[in-house]
Design a protein around this motif. Sequence first.
Motif, PDB file in Angstrom:
ATOM      1  N   PHE A   1     -10.020  -5.866   7.205  1.00 24.77           N
ATOM      2  CA  PHE A   1     -10.688  -6.436   6.184  1.00 24.77           C
ATOM      3  C   PHE A   1     -10.276  -7.746   5.613  1.00 24.77           C
ATOM      4  O   PHE A   1     -10.779  -8.756   5.416  1.00 24.77           O
ATOM      5  CB  PHE A   1     -11.330  -5.467   5.079  1.00 24.77           C
ATOM      6  CG  PHE A   1     -11.895  -5.978   4.141  1.00 24.77           C
ATOM      7  CD1 PHE A   1     -13.340  -6.570   4.073  1.00 24.77           C
ATOM      8  CD2 PHE A   1     -11.167  -6.019   2.794  1.00 24.77           C
ATOM      9  CE1 PHE A   1     -14.014  -7.198   2.870  1.00 24.77           C
ATOM     10  CE2 PHE A   1     -11.882  -6.704   1.633  1.00 24.77           C
ATOM     11  CZ  PHE A   1     -13.204  -7.152   1.810  1.00 24.77           C
ATOM     12  N   LEU A   2      -8.847  -7.486   5.385  1.00 28.52           N
ATOM     13  CA  LEU A   2      -8.293  -8.383   4.505  1.00 28.52           C
ATOM     14  C   LEU A   2      -7.572  -9.515   5.315  1.00 28.52           C
ATOM     15  O   LEU A   2      -7.420 -10.763   4.795  1.00 28.52           O
ATOM     16  CB  LEU A   2      -6.918  -7.809   3.691  1.00 28.52           C
ATOM     17  CG  LEU A   2      -7.644  -6.824   2.593  1.00 28.52           C
ATOM     18  CD1 LEU A   2      -6.288  -5.944   2.338  1.00 28.52           C
ATOM     19  CD2 LEU A   2      -7.974  -7.586   1.241  1.00 28.52           C
ATOM     20  N   ASN A  42      -8.059  -9.721  -4.019  1.00 25.31           N
ATOM     21  CA  ASN A  42      -8.704  -8.690  -3.140  1.00 25.31           C
ATOM     22  C   ASN A  42      -7.421  -7.576  -2.580  1.00 25.31           C
ATOM     23  O   ASN A  42      -7.658  -6.499  -2.662  1.00 25.31           O
ATOM     24  CB  ASN A  42      -9.307  -9.266  -2.076  1.00 25.31           C
ATOM     25  CG  ASN A  42     -10.786  -9.644  -2.451  1.00 25.31           C
ATOM     26  OD1 ASN A  42     -11.264  -9.369  -3.215  1.00 25.31           O
ATOM     27  ND2 ASN A  42     -11.428 -10.543  -1.636  1.00 25.31           N
ATOM     28  N   ILE A  43      -6.533  -8.380  -1.866  1.00 26.70           N
ATOM     29  CA  ILE A  43      -5.415  -7.532  -1.539  1.00 26.70           C
ATOM     30  C   ILE A  43      -4.640  -6.554  -2.657  1.00 26.70           C
ATOM     31  O   ILE A  43      -4.520  -5.594  -2.388  1.00 26.70           O
ATOM     32  CB  ILE A  43      -4.304  -8.552  -1.037  1.00 26.70           C
ATOM     33  CG1 ILE A  43      -4.729  -9.268   0.239  1.00 26.70           C
ATOM     34  CG2 ILE A  43      -2.942  -7.845  -0.578  1.00 26.70           C
ATOM     35  CD1 ILE A  43      -3.865 -10.481   0.535  1.00 26.70           C
ATOM     36  N   TYR A  69      -6.038   4.087   6.216  1.00 29.02           N
ATOM     37  CA  TYR A  69      -6.307   3.067   5.327  1.00 29.02           C
ATOM     38  C   TYR A  69      -5.932   1.875   5.376  1.00 29.02           C
ATOM     39  O   TYR A  69      -6.543   0.688   5.189  1.00 29.02           O
ATOM     40  CB  TYR A  69      -6.206   4.066   3.890  1.00 29.02           C
ATOM     41  CG  TYR A  69      -6.980   3.105   2.758  1.00 29.02           C
ATOM     42  CD1 TYR A  69      -7.841   3.029   2.243  1.00 29.02           C
ATOM     43  CD2 TYR A  69      -5.656   2.431   1.978  1.00 29.02           C
ATOM     44  CE1 TYR A  69      -8.505   2.201   1.288  1.00 29.02           C
ATOM     45  CE2 TYR A  69      -6.049   1.657   0.777  1.00 29.02           C
ATOM     46  CZ  TYR A  69      -7.491   1.497   0.367  1.00 29.02           C
ATOM     47  OH  TYR A  69      -7.834   0.995  -0.694  1.00 29.02           O
ATOM     48  N   ILE A  70      -4.526   1.729   5.594  1.00 29.10           N
ATOM     49  CA  ILE A  70      -4.002   0.447   6.001  1.00 29.10           C
ATOM     50  C   ILE A  70      -4.717  -0.417   7.114  1.00 29.10           C
ATOM     51  O   ILE A  70      -4.817  -1.263   6.918  1.00 29.10           O
ATOM     52  CB  ILE A  70      -2.479   0.657   6.075  1.00 29.10           C
ATOM     53  CG1 ILE A  70      -1.743   1.226   4.875  1.00 29.10           C
ATOM     54  CG2 ILE A  70      -1.715  -0.410   6.387  1.00 29.10           C
ATOM     55  CD1 ILE A  70      -0.302   1.636   4.900  1.00 29.10           C
ATOM     56  N   TYR A 129      -9.590   9.562   4.728  1.00 29.66           N
ATOM     57  CA  TYR A 129      -8.628   8.795   5.519  1.00 29.66           C
ATOM     58  C   TYR A 129      -7.184   8.955   5.295  1.00 29.66           C
ATOM     59  O   TYR A 129      -6.894   9.532   4.093  1.00 29.66           O
ATOM     60  CB  TYR A 129      -8.561   7.113   5.375  1.00 29.66           C
ATOM     61  CG  TYR A 129      -9.857   6.613   5.070  1.00 29.66           C
ATOM     62  CD1 TYR A 129     -10.653   6.235   6.461  1.00 29.66           C
ATOM     63  CD2 TYR A 129     -10.509   6.426   3.950  1.00 29.66           C
ATOM     64  CE1 TYR A 129     -12.007   5.771   6.412  1.00 29.66           C
ATOM     65  CE2 TYR A 129     -11.742   5.744   3.985  1.00 29.66           C
ATOM     66  CZ  TYR A 129     -12.303   5.496   5.112  1.00 29.66           C
ATOM     67  OH  TYR A 129     -13.662   5.016   5.213  1.00 29.66           O
ATOM     68  N   GLN A 148      -8.139  -1.392   5.996  1.00 30.35           N
ATOM     69  CA  GLN A 148      -7.887  -2.483   4.937  1.00 30.35           C
ATOM     70  C   GLN A 148      -7.410  -4.074   5.628  1.00 30.35           C
ATOM     71  O   GLN A 148      -7.710  -4.889   5.345  1.00 30.35           O
ATOM     72  CB  GLN A 148      -7.073  -2.090   3.787  1.00 30.35           C
ATOM     73  CG  GLN A 148      -7.901  -1.321   3.072  1.00 30.35           C
ATOM     74  CD  GLN A 148      -9.052  -1.805   2.310  1.00 30.35           C
ATOM     75  OE1 GLN A 148      -9.293  -3.025   2.502  1.00 30.35           O
ATOM     76  NE2 GLN A 148      -9.772  -0.820   1.405  1.00 30.35           N
ATOM     77  N   GLN A 167      -7.289  -3.768  -3.496  1.00 26.42           N
ATOM     78  CA  GLN A 167      -7.481  -2.726  -2.628  1.00 26.42           C
ATOM     79  C   GLN A 167      -6.258  -1.895  -2.488  1.00 26.42           C
ATOM     80  O   GLN A 167      -6.319  -0.745  -2.062  1.00 26.42           O
ATOM     81  CB  GLN A 167      -7.608  -3.433  -1.133  1.00 26.42           C
ATOM     82  CG  GLN A 167      -9.101  -4.248  -1.213  1.00 26.42           C
ATOM     83  CD  GLN A 167     -10.160  -3.529  -1.404  1.00 26.42           C
ATOM     84  OE1 GLN A 167     -10.407  -2.308  -0.951  1.00 26.42           O
ATOM     85  NE2 GLN A 167     -10.990  -4.208  -2.210  1.00 26.42           N
ATOM     86  N   PHE A 226       0.720  -1.169  -0.150  1.00 25.14           N
ATOM     87  CA  PHE A 226       0.131  -0.099   0.106  1.00 25.14           C
ATOM     88  C   PHE A 226       0.905   1.356   0.077  1.00 25.14           C
ATOM     89  O   PHE A 226       0.527   2.314  -0.444  1.00 25.14           O
ATOM     90  CB  PHE A 226      -0.975  -0.093   1.385  1.00 25.14           C
ATOM     91  CG  PHE A 226      -2.193  -0.721   1.085  1.00 25.14           C
ATOM     92  CD1 PHE A 226      -1.918  -1.939   0.031  1.00 25.14           C
ATOM     93  CD2 PHE A 226      -3.181  -0.926   2.180  1.00 25.14           C
ATOM     94  CE1 PHE A 226      -3.419  -2.726   0.022  1.00 25.14           C
ATOM     95  CE2 PHE A 226      -4.282  -1.753   1.812  1.00 25.14           C
ATOM     96  CZ  PHE A 226      -4.386  -2.607   0.897  1.00 25.14           C
ATOM     97  N   TRP A 268      -6.386   2.844  -3.479  1.00 20.44           N
ATOM     98  CA  TRP A 268      -5.756   3.927  -2.904  1.00 20.44           C
ATOM     99  C   TRP A 268      -5.346   5.081  -3.937  1.00 20.44           C
ATOM    100  O   TRP A 268      -5.500   6.245  -3.696  1.00 20.44           O
ATOM    101  CB  TRP A 268      -4.681   3.454  -1.872  1.00 20.44           C
ATOM    102  CG  TRP A 268      -3.995   4.718  -1.176  1.00 20.44           C
ATOM    103  CD1 TRP A 268      -2.877   5.177  -1.452  1.00 20.44           C
ATOM    104  CD2 TRP A 268      -4.424   5.457  -0.234  1.00 20.44           C
ATOM    105  NE1 TRP A 268      -2.435   6.277  -0.538  1.00 20.44           N
ATOM    106  CE2 TRP A 268      -3.590   6.465   0.070  1.00 20.44           C
ATOM    107  CE3 TRP A 268      -6.046   5.473   0.337  1.00 20.44           C
ATOM    108  CZ2 TRP A 268      -3.949   7.464   1.054  1.00 20.44           C
ATOM    109  CZ3 TRP A 268      -6.330   6.590   1.368  1.00 20.44           C
ATOM    110  CH2 TRP A 268      -5.213   7.377   1.723  1.00 20.44           C
TER     111      TRP A 268
END
Length: 226
Positions: A200-201, A169-170, A193-194, A188, A197, A173, A104, A177
């Motif tokens: 979620f991940l 997904n990773i 954000y990290i 964010y 996420q 996502q 990210f 960004w």
Amino acid sequence: MKKREVHASVKDERLIQKRRDQMINGAVRLFIEKGFHRTTTREIARAAGFSIGTLYEYIRTKEDVLYLVCDRIYDQVRERLEQILNTKPQTTLEDLKQAIANFFRVIDEMQDEVLVMYQEVKSLPKDALPYVLHKELEMVDVFKQMLERCVDSGEISMSERQIKLHSHNIYVQGQMWAFRRWELRKLYTLEEYIELQMEFLIESAKGVKEPAKECIYCETRNVSAN
């Protein structure tokens, strides 16, 4: 998959790399500002700091420049990810979290390049597109390997189908960004954000079980009967 050759009339490899880096940096700014199709090779040469004649010593077409942009982005991102994967025989959940966070952050550092790639990859010549898309799948595969190692160590529980989807997904996502930055940056910071996420991940992957097909069938049958 074999790398697409971009022809150059110059033989000095170091000079080729230097000039192409200048081209890429100039082209990214122009592609963001004007888009690929509205940018001319003359403008790319000017942004790179040399003449149009010099430009054509290192590439043949404007599409070559776009290909070089995409190729460098994928190489840089994948190189950073593999530094973690290749230095440890086993991947822990913490290693996976670190890899995702680093991914990210790389996207944040290269957000202009990623945005160009996302918007303009469709403009690549037909002989270059499969190679570039294959490189994207190679990066997805880095996360797939990490997830598989975490499953092998018992830290998470996922089926092979879930691992494949989760690795995509990773990757997506992370890219989001960059290509949704116009809104996400209002909501964010990068670190926020990290963190969100990651919940979620990663947290959602712990102990996840794929629904049995029989159960889905039974629920569908019961709904139909009612």
